[in-house]
Design a protein around this motif. Structure first.
Motif, mmCIF file in Angstrom:
data_model
loop_
_atom_site.group_PDB
_atom_site.id
_atom_site.type_symbol
_atom_site.label_atom_id
_atom_site.label_comp_id
_atom_site.label_asym_id
_atom_site.label_seq_id
_atom_site.Cartn_x
_atom_site.Cartn_y
_atom_site.Cartn_z
ATOM 1 N N THR B 201 0.816 -1.222 0.000
ATOM 2 C CA THR B 201 0.000 0.000 0.000
ATOM 3 C C THR B 201 0.839 1.257 0.000
ATOM 4 N N THR B 202 2.150 1.113 -0.223
ATOM 5 C CA THR B 202 3.025 2.268 -0.084
ATOM 6 C C THR B 202 2.725 3.358 -1.111
ATOM 7 N N GLY B 203 2.339 2.968 -2.330
ATOM 8 C CA GLY B 203 2.044 3.981 -3.332
ATOM 9 C C GLY B 203 0.661 4.580 -3.201
ATOM 10 N N LEU B 204 -0.126 4.062 -2.282
ATOM 11 C CA LEU B 204 -1.524 4.496 -2.198
ATOM 12 C C LEU B 204 -1.718 5.556 -1.123
ATOM 13 N N ASP B 205 -2.759 6.335 -1.285
ATOM 14 C CA ASP B 205 -3.081 7.325 -0.264
ATOM 15 C C ASP B 205 -3.629 6.649 0.983
ATOM 16 N N ALA B 206 -3.530 7.375 2.082
ATOM 17 C CA ALA B 206 -3.877 6.790 3.370
ATOM 18 C C ALA B 206 -5.277 6.193 3.398
ATOM 19 N N THR B 207 -6.261 6.902 2.834
ATOM 20 C CA THR B 207 -7.626 6.387 2.921
ATOM 21 C C THR B 207 -7.775 5.088 2.134
ATOM 22 N N LEU C 258 -7.636 11.787 8.896
ATOM 23 C CA LEU C 258 -7.015 11.611 10.209
ATOM 24 C C LEU C 258 -7.167 10.172 10.680
ATOM 25 N N GLU C 259 -8.326 9.599 10.415
ATOM 26 C CA GLU C 259 -8.578 8.227 10.817
ATOM 27 C C GLU C 259 -7.599 7.283 10.120
ATOM 28 N N ALA C 260 -7.418 7.520 8.829
ATOM 29 C CA ALA C 260 -6.564 6.622 8.046
ATOM 30 C C ALA C 260 -5.089 6.790 8.374
ATOM 31 N N ASP C 271 -17.120 10.676 16.179
ATOM 32 C CA ASP C 271 -16.979 9.282 15.783
ATOM 33 C C ASP C 271 -15.940 9.167 14.680
ATOM 34 N N PRO C 272 -15.265 8.007 14.636
ATOM 35 C CA PRO C 272 -14.329 7.814 13.522
ATOM 36 C C PRO C 272 -15.078 7.756 12.189
ATOM 37 N N VAL C 273 -14.449 8.285 11.152
ATOM 38 C CA VAL C 273 -15.057 8.290 9.821
ATOM 39 C C VAL C 273 -14.188 7.456 8.886
ATOM 40 N N ARG C 274 -14.818 6.524 8.203
ATOM 41 C CA ARG C 274 -14.080 5.752 7.211
ATOM 42 C C ARG C 274 -14.585 6.107 5.827
ATOM 43 N N LEU C 275 -13.686 6.542 4.989
ATOM 44 C CA LEU C 275 -14.070 6.894 3.626
ATOM 45 C C LEU C 275 -13.998 5.656 2.757
ATOM 46 N N THR C 276 -14.907 5.538 1.820
ATOM 47 C CA THR C 276 -14.856 4.422 0.879
ATOM 48 C C THR C 276 -14.399 4.940 -0.482
ATOM 49 N N GLY C 277 -14.090 4.040 -1.385
ATOM 50 C CA GLY C 277 -13.748 4.415 -2.760
ATOM 51 C C GLY C 277 -12.472 5.224 -2.860
ATOM 52 N N GLU C 278 -12.234 5.812 -4.013
ATOM 53 C CA GLU C 278 -11.036 6.638 -4.180
ATOM 54 C C GLU C 278 -11.343 7.950 -4.880
ATOM 55 N N ILE C 279 -10.346 8.820 -4.844
ATOM 56 C CA ILE C 279 -10.456 10.143 -5.436
ATOM 57 C C ILE C 279 -10.729 9.989 -6.939
#
Lengths: 283, 335, 341
Positions: B201-207, C258-260, C271-279
């Motif tokens: 996951t190093t190339g990926l963004d934190a989320t 911040l959670e990630a 509460d913690p927030v978890r985002l799904t999907g990607e930009i």
């Protein structure tokens, strides 16, 4: 200016002295040594040998202790002529390739750095030049003009310009937005300073490798033009012309007339290509 | 050097039945030279054990040898690298010196790998689904249609929406996160016992990192496989794996249950790494002074001695061995 | 010379940056990397922009240094408008705004010695003798904790951490008022990262330089920043002081980031927030909130255009829910500030 306010100026650091081990570096580049040898022969060889146009007692004499490479149809000594011809061939090769670099490299760098219409225009022109088979193009121009040595040099240079233009352009392109180039802009440097100081030195390796290949190529073009009879004319000592002159005697068993100048071309071209490889892969 | 020899599993370890899935012992790998001294030794006796159905992380900075250890396990050491000493056993089967055909069968089969750059692991000129189906077909002998369906199923399980359609896409049509999911699907397609994930996951963004790691854990757990997660991020290791091994300068410095190790590190390097990575200090960040040593020969002392706050003369006497202390193993004379 | 000016070092107004690319069919496509952002950087402060890759955060800095052209907006450096200024005139102003690159190895000419790279900066604008330049270079290198002799090496002959120190020393040679730090630690190892961060903080304390920090590493930002802007797909979604952002984040994107980031501290409200999907750049073309496909709290009203709105404690948030009904997105009023009712 906070930390230097202590008055005593610290000694300025000095660059470390480094012994250039040129000899050691050369030994790792054997083709370079061979090329040096060829150049030395071309430069000084003629001083030890006689006139290349001097006629001997025998025509078409086989190689012997007297005439190492034999004599040709005019009874001239082929060894003497091959050595003398090295001067002309190498000179034409180097000058033509050098002219091509001098024109092609800055143009290519500028094309990449500026981009836009300037880039497109240069690219199209060089593409259309390259669309012609090199030899045919050279042949066409030579027959249109009179075939003197300066004209030959100019033509060989011209057909090589697009090679450098495109090579330099593609080498410079990734550097235009390289961080160290941006850093130089942050230092307030102008376009030309950056090109000269940071961009061109970083593409020089590629260009010099190509230069070596192109000298070889220029020699081949010259030889080829002479061979088809529009380049240098006999009895001027030139490898291509000598091969042409000797080719007729091949079938009669007098192989040496064409073989030795032919070998000279081969050796020089191979060496130059090898040098290009060494530049590319060398440290 | 027990190259070629230990194929018949002489060294089965002490307690029968309790053979770990993967055992690496005293693995020492050198580069170049040899006699003329131009040798570097990036792995200096690495030892670790990955039990069955366990997630283990291999944590270290660049140059610690964590990726090279994985390459050695896979039999994919880079050009010029040689195993000088040690053994790598997969359930007792010695892998050092095993022939290339055997290794190839293991690599696609019992051991799977997932690299940092998903786009480099997938062939750009074949469809994603086609590549996965091909792997399934070769390894299981299933028919074309059957393999294809299983590939689509796998992509679907990896959370790729509209998997049947996306299976016909090429990798450049996938986003970074999706591509890494597809790589995971491919890695899992031949039901491996061990998944080696090298900085997945190093190339990926934190989320995204979080999403992919969650998926990896879930899948590995569901399949009863083991995971060897190679990462520079001890925070990720802590979150993902039950076991941790911390590497430094080509050696394992400490290994054991993640909770125990991160709660109270026994090796000062682990402690420093935890402080540098995990603890956020206001206005100031924890910094380990100095730089990583270059491994141009065999070590003579603790490799961390120069940078360690607790260093004493006994640290300089010899290279500390991994010693078992409670549930973990620690290479530090002071522990 | 800092006494004379009390205003911000840098003031950015409605900055827009479009990239024009051509697709496979040679049609022009306009990608809006930066979409109308405004902020100011005060003397001596660190203003950080955080966000995922693709958020446009690095582009902002490059536009400000005029390394790439802006599409719209205005930028005042020490009170002077610079976007419309021709390159030749801006060159003299460059001494006030400098940059530290992410990858120090790429930031130095591989063929030149480090010293000659530093000399370019020491000789900025001319007027210094060579001896003066040498003294300045040596001092700058000592100031970042290295021996001056190191500068005779080439970039490939020193470690990444040392080279990043030298890169910092280089940009400080012209005594800038503002330093743009573009991911200054993300190419470095964990154990080296802290050294660079601490060095930068020390330099700021000593010299009073303002920093514009762009980073995705929220630990580094926490240690360095005074104020933080969170950027998503070209827009700021939340701007506030560091503590407002880290302890009482409002915007779901900020909270998801911040959670990630797996931070240990500080403790966060809500509460913690978890985002799904990607930009996804597709979202830029839609009028509403760009986070909707990834946001756990999204509803119909989020498809309306969202403005950056004040919450009463001095921060700005681009989320109507976070401003009007914070409880509905898991903010239970546990923060110390008023919840902006």
């Amino acid at each position: 200016m906070t930390a230097t306010a202590d008055g005593q100026a610290p000694a300025v650091s000095k660059p470390p002295r480094r012994r250039a081990r040129a000899a050691g570096r050369l030994l790792r580049r054997p083709a370079f040594v061979v090329l040096l040898l060829i150049v030395l022969i071309a430069l000084f060889g003629p001083f030890f040998l006689g006139d290349p146009l001097e006629l001997g007692p025998d025509t078409l004499a086989a190689p012997s202790m007297q005439n190492w490479f034999g004599t040709d149809q005019f009874s001239m000594d082929i060894f003497t002529r091959v050595v003398h011809a090295a001067r002309l061939d190498l000179l034409v090769g180097f000058i033509a390739a050098a002219l091509a670099v001098l024109a092609g490299m800055p143009l290519g760098a500028l094309a990449a750095y500026r981009g836009g219409a300037f880039d497109t225009l240069l690219l199209r022109v060089s593409e259309s030049l390259q669309a012609f088979p090199t030899l045919l193009l050279a042949l066409g121009i030579v027959t249109a003009l009179s075939p003197s040595i300066p004209v030959l040099v100019m033509i060989i240079a011209l057909v090589n310009v697009p090679v450098y233009l495109r090579l330099t352009r593609s080498a410079v392109q990734p550097l235009v937005n390289a961080d160290f180039v941006l850093a130089a802009r942050c230092a307030g440097k102008g376009q030309f300073t950056i090109l000269r100081r940071h961009v061109l030195p970083n593409v020089s390796e590629v260009v010099f490798a190509q230069f070596s290949v192109n000298v070889a190529w220029a020699i081949q073009i010259l030889a080829a033009l002479s061979f088809v009879g529009v380049g240098v004319k006999l009895p001027t000592p030139e490898w291509g012309a000598m091969v042409r002159g000797g080719a007729d005697y091949m079938i009669y068993g007098q192989w040496w007339v064409a073989l030795f100048p032919g070998l000279a071309i081969l050796a020089t071209v191979l060496t130059l290509n090898q040098v290009a490889d060494e530049i590319r892969h060398g440290s | 050097m027990n190259a070629g020899g230990g194929m018949d599993g002489i060294d089965r370890g002490p307690g029968a039945g309790e053979i770990p899935l993967l055992t690496v012992e005293d693995l020492t790998v050198g580069f170049g030279g040899g006699e003329d001294g131009g040798m570097s030794i990036p792995l200096q006796g690495v030892s670790l054990r990955v039990p069955r159905a366990t997630r283990m992380s291999l944590v270290g900075e660049s140059g610690s040898g964590k990726s090279l250890t994985a390459s050695a396990v896979l039999g994919l050491l880079p050009e010029g690298a040689r195993v000088l000493r040690g053994s790598i056993r997969l359930e007792g089967e010695e892998l050092i010196g095993a022939d290339e055909r055997r290794m190839r069968r293991l690599r696609g089969g019992r051991i799977a790998i997932m690299f940092q750059n998903p786009r480099a692991s997938l062939n750009p000129v074949h469809t994603v689904g086609g590549q996965i189906a091909e792997v399934i077909r070769v390894h299981s002998g299933a028919g074309r249609r059957e393999s294809r369906n299983r590939a689509v199923d796998l992509l679907d399980q990896m959370g790729i929406p509209d998997a049947r359609r996306r299976a016909s896409d090429y990798v450049h049509q996938y986003s970074g996160g999706m591509a890494q999911r597809a790589v995971l699907a491919m890695a899992l397609s031949c039901r491996p016992d061990l998944l080696i994930a090298d900085e997945p996951t190093t190339g990926l963004d934190a989320t995204l990192q979080q999403q992919v790691l969650d998926l990896v854990i879930e899948q590995v757990k569901a399949r009863g496989a083991s995971l060897l997660l190679i990462t520079h991020d001890i925070a990720i290791a802590r979150q993902t794996c039950e076991q941790i091994a911390v590497m430094y300068a080509g050696r394992v410095m400490e290994s054991g249950p993640t909770e125990e190790v991160t709660a109270a590190a026994a090796n000062p390097y682990t402690a420093a790494l935890l402080k540098a990575f995990v603890t956020v200090d206001r206005g100031r960040m924890y910094a380990i002074p100095g730089t990583v040593p270059t491994l141009s020969g065999p070590l003579a002392e603790c490799p961390f001695a120069d940078r360690c706050e607790m260093v004493g003369p006994e640290c300089r006497e010899r290279v500390p061995e991994l010693r078992r202390i409670g549930g973990r193993e620690v290479a530090c004379v002071k522990a | 010379m800092r006494e004379g000016m009390n205003g911000p070092v840098l003031e950015v107004g409605e900055l827009v940056k479009d990239y024009v690319t051509r697709d496979a069919k040679l049609r022009q496509r306009v990608a809006r990397a930066v979409d109308g952002i405004s902020f100011a950087v005060q003397p001596g402060e660190t203003f950080a922009i955080v966000g995922e890759s693709g958020s446009g955060k690095s582009t902002v800095g490059r536009v400000l240094l005029k390394l790439t052209d802006a599409t719209e907006g205005n930028v005042h450096l020490l009170g002077e408008e610079i976007l419309g200024m021709p390159e030749r005139r801006f060159r003299a102003l460059r001494r006030h705004i400098q940059m530290v690159f992410q990858d120090p190895l790429a930031a130095f000419d591989p063929r030149a010695t480090i010293r000659s790279s530093l000399r370019e900066f020491a000789g900025f604008g001319g007027g210094r003798s060579r001896a003066e330049q040498n003294r300045a270079i040596d001092q700058a290198i000592r100031d970042v904790g290295l021996p001056p002799e190191i500068s005779w090496r080439r970039p490939s002959q020193v470690s990444g951490g040392q080279l990043q120190r030298l890169s910092i020393a280089r940009s400080l040679l012209v005594k800038p008022q503002l330093l743009f730090l573009d991911e200054p630690t993300s190419s470095l190892d964990v154990s080296i990262r802290g050294q660079i961060v601490n060095l930068l903080v020390e330099i700021q304390d000593r010299e009073g330089i303002a920093y514009l920090l762009v980073a995705h590493d929220l630990r580094v930002v926490y240690v360095m920043a005074h104020r933080v802007a969170v950027m998503y797909l070209g827009q700021f979604v939340e701007i506030g002081t560091r503590d407002q952002i880290y302890e009482r984040a409002r915007h779901p994107y900020t909270r998801g980031l911040l959670e990630a980031a797996l931070l240990d501290e500080p403790a966060r409200a809500g509460d913690p927030v978890r985002l799904t999907g990607e930009i996804s750049e597709e979202q830029v073309r839609k009028p509403g909130c760009r986070l909707t496909p990834r946001c756990p709290f999204a509803e119909a009203r989020c498809d309306e255009p969202q403005q950056l709105r004040p919450t009463g404690d001095g921060r700005l948030v681009r989320c109507w829910k976070a401003v009007e009904v914070p409880v509905s997105i898991g903010l239970h009023g546990s923060g110390s500030s008023s919840e902006g009712r």
